[in-house]
Design a protein around this motif. Structure first.
Motif, mmCIF file in Angstrom:
data_model
loop_
_atom_site.group_PDB
_atom_site.id
_atom_site.type_symbol
_atom_site.label_atom_id
_atom_site.label_comp_id
_atom_site.label_asym_id
_atom_site.label_seq_id
_atom_site.Cartn_x
_atom_site.Cartn_y
_atom_site.Cartn_z
ATOM 1 N N LEU A 66 -5.180 -23.986 -7.186
ATOM 2 C CA LEU A 66 -4.235 -25.276 -7.174
ATOM 3 C C LEU A 66 -2.711 -24.960 -7.349
ATOM 4 O O LEU A 66 -1.754 -25.112 -6.659
ATOM 5 N N GLN A 67 -2.547 -24.128 -8.702
ATOM 6 C CA GLN A 67 -1.193 -23.804 -9.078
ATOM 7 C C GLN A 67 -0.740 -22.675 -8.364
ATOM 8 O O GLN A 67 0.413 -22.933 -7.853
ATOM 9 N N VAL A 68 -1.464 -21.789 -7.653
ATOM 10 C CA VAL A 68 -0.767 -20.770 -6.720
ATOM 11 C C VAL A 68 -0.285 -21.552 -5.523
ATOM 12 O O VAL A 68 0.584 -21.165 -4.702
ATOM 13 N N MET A 69 -1.392 -22.312 -5.112
ATOM 14 C CA MET A 69 -0.986 -23.135 -3.680
ATOM 15 C C MET A 69 0.434 -24.020 -3.935
ATOM 16 O O MET A 69 1.041 -24.112 -2.870
ATOM 17 N N LEU A 70 0.464 -24.773 -4.903
ATOM 18 C CA LEU A 70 1.583 -25.410 -5.261
ATOM 19 C C LEU A 70 2.834 -24.816 -5.375
ATOM 20 O O LEU A 70 4.012 -25.095 -4.965
ATOM 21 N N GLU A 71 2.531 -23.668 -6.120
ATOM 22 C CA GLU A 71 3.805 -22.682 -6.275
ATOM 23 C C GLU A 71 4.122 -22.010 -5.034
ATOM 24 O O GLU A 71 5.477 -22.111 -4.762
ATOM 25 N N SER A 72 3.220 -21.842 -4.000
ATOM 26 C CA SER A 72 3.622 -21.343 -2.645
ATOM 27 C C SER A 72 4.275 -22.573 -2.033
ATOM 28 O O SER A 72 5.444 -22.331 -1.188
ATOM 29 N N GLN A 73 3.804 -23.749 -2.033
ATOM 30 C CA GLN A 73 4.438 -24.776 -1.242
ATOM 31 C C GLN A 73 5.811 -24.971 -1.916
ATOM 32 O O GLN A 73 6.709 -25.382 -1.143
ATOM 33 N N GLU A 103 7.742 -22.948 -3.012
ATOM 34 C CA GLU A 103 8.910 -21.726 -2.617
ATOM 35 C C GLU A 103 9.099 -21.963 -1.106
ATOM 36 O O GLU A 103 10.115 -21.761 -0.699
ATOM 37 N N VAL A 104 8.155 -22.530 -0.519
ATOM 38 C CA VAL A 104 8.426 -22.969 0.979
ATOM 39 C C VAL A 104 9.437 -24.169 1.012
ATOM 40 O O VAL A 104 10.641 -24.043 1.895
ATOM 41 N N ILE A 105 9.296 -25.175 0.225
ATOM 42 C CA ILE A 105 10.151 -26.358 0.081
ATOM 43 C C ILE A 105 11.632 -25.716 -0.267
ATOM 44 O O ILE A 105 12.628 -25.971 0.328
ATOM 45 N N LYS A 106 11.630 -24.802 -1.194
ATOM 46 C CA LYS A 106 13.024 -24.017 -1.693
ATOM 47 C C LYS A 106 13.491 -23.071 -0.486
ATOM 48 O O LYS A 106 14.469 -22.613 -0.906
ATOM 49 N N GLY A 107 12.909 -23.034 0.570
ATOM 50 C CA GLY A 107 13.341 -21.794 1.238
ATOM 51 C C GLY A 107 14.510 -22.177 2.169
ATOM 52 O O GLY A 107 15.026 -23.304 2.188
ATOM 53 N N ARG A 108 14.869 -21.307 2.947
ATOM 54 C CA ARG A 108 16.247 -21.506 3.676
ATOM 55 C C ARG A 108 16.014 -22.114 4.947
ATOM 56 O O ARG A 108 16.998 -23.099 5.368
ATOM 57 N N ASP A 109 15.076 -22.369 5.382
ATOM 58 C CA ASP A 109 14.859 -23.177 6.701
ATOM 59 C C ASP A 109 14.888 -24.580 6.218
ATOM 60 O O ASP A 109 15.423 -25.390 6.909
ATOM 61 N N TRP A 110 14.401 -24.983 5.039
ATOM 62 C CA TRP A 110 14.629 -26.659 4.817
ATOM 63 C C TRP A 110 16.100 -26.708 4.375
ATOM 64 O O TRP A 110 16.370 -27.621 4.557
ATOM 65 N N ASP A 111 16.884 -25.797 3.596
ATOM 66 C CA ASP A 111 18.108 -25.932 3.508
ATOM 67 C C ASP A 111 18.935 -25.983 4.808
ATOM 68 O O ASP A 111 19.713 -27.027 4.939
ATOM 69 N N GLN A 112 18.463 -25.214 5.956
ATOM 70 C CA GLN A 112 19.168 -25.440 7.183
ATOM 71 C C GLN A 112 18.931 -26.681 7.719
ATOM 72 O O GLN A 112 19.712 -27.274 8.479
ATOM 73 N N ASN A 146 4.986 -20.857 8.358
ATOM 74 C CA ASN A 146 5.283 -20.166 7.069
ATOM 75 C C ASN A 146 4.254 -20.668 6.051
ATOM 76 O O ASN A 146 3.581 -20.147 5.104
ATOM 77 N N SER A 147 3.990 -22.175 6.148
ATOM 78 C CA SER A 147 3.123 -22.818 5.241
ATOM 79 C C SER A 147 1.688 -22.351 5.397
ATOM 80 O O SER A 147 0.768 -21.883 4.392
ATOM 81 N N THR A 148 1.261 -21.892 6.621
ATOM 82 C CA THR A 148 -0.122 -21.610 7.113
ATOM 83 C C THR A 148 -0.152 -20.125 6.558
ATOM 84 O O THR A 148 -1.236 -19.903 6.029
ATOM 85 N N LYS A 149 0.799 -19.262 6.749
ATOM 86 C CA LYS A 149 0.546 -17.958 5.921
ATOM 87 C C LYS A 149 0.650 -17.895 4.766
ATOM 88 O O LYS A 149 -0.106 -17.346 4.111
ATOM 89 N N SER A 150 1.261 -18.822 4.010
ATOM 90 C CA SER A 150 1.075 -18.998 2.729
ATOM 91 C C SER A 150 -0.068 -19.371 1.987
ATOM 92 O O SER A 150 -0.557 -18.898 1.032
ATOM 93 N N VAL A 151 -0.523 -20.348 3.005
ATOM 94 C CA VAL A 151 -2.011 -20.725 2.333
ATOM 95 C C VAL A 151 -3.026 -19.992 2.501
ATOM 96 O O VAL A 151 -3.969 -19.710 1.635
ATOM 97 N N GLN A 152 -3.020 -18.894 3.473
ATOM 98 C CA GLN A 152 -3.897 -18.092 3.935
ATOM 99 C C GLN A 152 -3.775 -17.004 2.860
ATOM 100 O O GLN A 152 -4.854 -16.509 2.230
ATOM 101 N N SER A 153 -2.543 -16.528 2.603
ATOM 102 C CA SER A 153 -2.586 -15.491 1.374
ATOM 103 C C SER A 153 -3.014 -16.168 0.030
ATOM 104 O O SER A 153 -3.586 -15.485 -0.517
ATOM 105 N N ASP A 154 -2.708 -17.530 -0.205
ATOM 106 C CA ASP A 154 -3.173 -18.022 -1.453
ATOM 107 C C ASP A 154 -4.781 -17.918 -1.225
ATOM 108 O O ASP A 154 -5.447 -17.575 -2.589
ATOM 109 N N SER A 155 -5.531 -18.345 -0.101
ATOM 110 C CA SER A 155 -6.844 -18.421 -0.258
ATOM 111 C C SER A 155 -7.587 -16.743 -0.581
ATOM 112 O O SER A 155 -8.065 -16.589 -1.136
#
Length: 224
Positions: free
Chosen positions: A143-150, A152-161, A184-193
């Motif tokens: 859960l911690q890894v997944m939340l940290e990944s999410q 990081e996604v929220i803090k990413g450049r795409d959201w800033d744009q 990016n979120s899907t890749k992050s979740v797969q990596s977390d898994s």
């Protein structure tokens, strides 16, 4: 032959010259007859009493023999009763001791069985508790890894744009950015898994801090 009073009374004496006075002799004979008769009656009574005494003595002797025999029989019976009572007491004592030993052995066996079952249940519960703790730590890490990944996604450049103030943004631009974020979120979740599955293979203490209290929900609804 013993003279009777009648023999004395009928006795006649011959008379001689210058003999005893006949009247005095007759008076004395009468007195002798009376005394003799009294002695005979007393002797008869004494004989009767003696016969009765002999009969009583014989009766008491027989009674004594009977009593002695009864005492002997009673003593033998008492000895027999005493012996039988002693034997019965010994048998009863042995039976009571055997029952007591059987009861103690049964109680010890039952207690040992209960202790053995309780020990097995305690070991099983300890293993299950340890497994639940391990599962909880793994879940927490995932859960911690997944939340940290999410995060990081929220803090990413795409959201800033997406949220930056750069004038009018078309629907196509928003849809493109959202698609990239989803990718990016899907890749992050797969990596977390994959990372979590790798963590399952490690039995050491997880990298996260477990100093805080962990809440474990058991199958029976209790909270540990």
């Amino acid at each position: 032959m013993v003279l009777s009073p009648q023999d004395i009374h009928n006795k006649e004496f011959s008379s001689k010259l210058r003999g005893y006075n006949v009247d005095e002799v007759n008076d004395f004979l009468d007195q002798i007859i009376k005394d003799y008769q009294s002695v005979l009656e007393e002797n008869k009574e004494l004989r009767s009493q003696l016969g009765e005494s002999k009969d009583k003595l014989t009766y008491f002797n027989d009674l004594k023999d009977s009593l002695n025999q009864s005492i002997i029989v009673a003593q033998e019976a008492a000895d027999k009763v005493k012996t039988n009572s002693k034997k019965e007491a010994e048998i009863t004592n042995r039976e009571a001791q055997k029952r007591a030993d059987d009861t103690v052995n049964a109680a010890n066996g039952k207690a040992n069985k209960i202790l053995e079952e309780a020990s097995k249940r305690a070991k099983k519960l300890a293993i299950e508790t340890d497994d639940l703790k391990k599962d909880t730590r793994v879940f927490r890490q995932r859960l911690q890894v997944m939340l940290e990944s999410q995060l990081e996604v929220i803090k990413g450049r795409d959201w800033d744009q997406l949220v930056e103030d750069s004038g009018t943004t078309t629907y196509e631009d928003i849809e493109k950015v959202v698609s990239e974020l989803d990718s990016n979120s899907t890749k992050s979740v797969q990596s977390d898994s994959q990372q979590s599955e790798s963590a399952d293979l490690v039995e050491d203490t997880p990298a996260v801090d477990d100093s805080k209290e962990t809440v474990v929900i058991f199958p029976d609804g209790q909270t540990k």
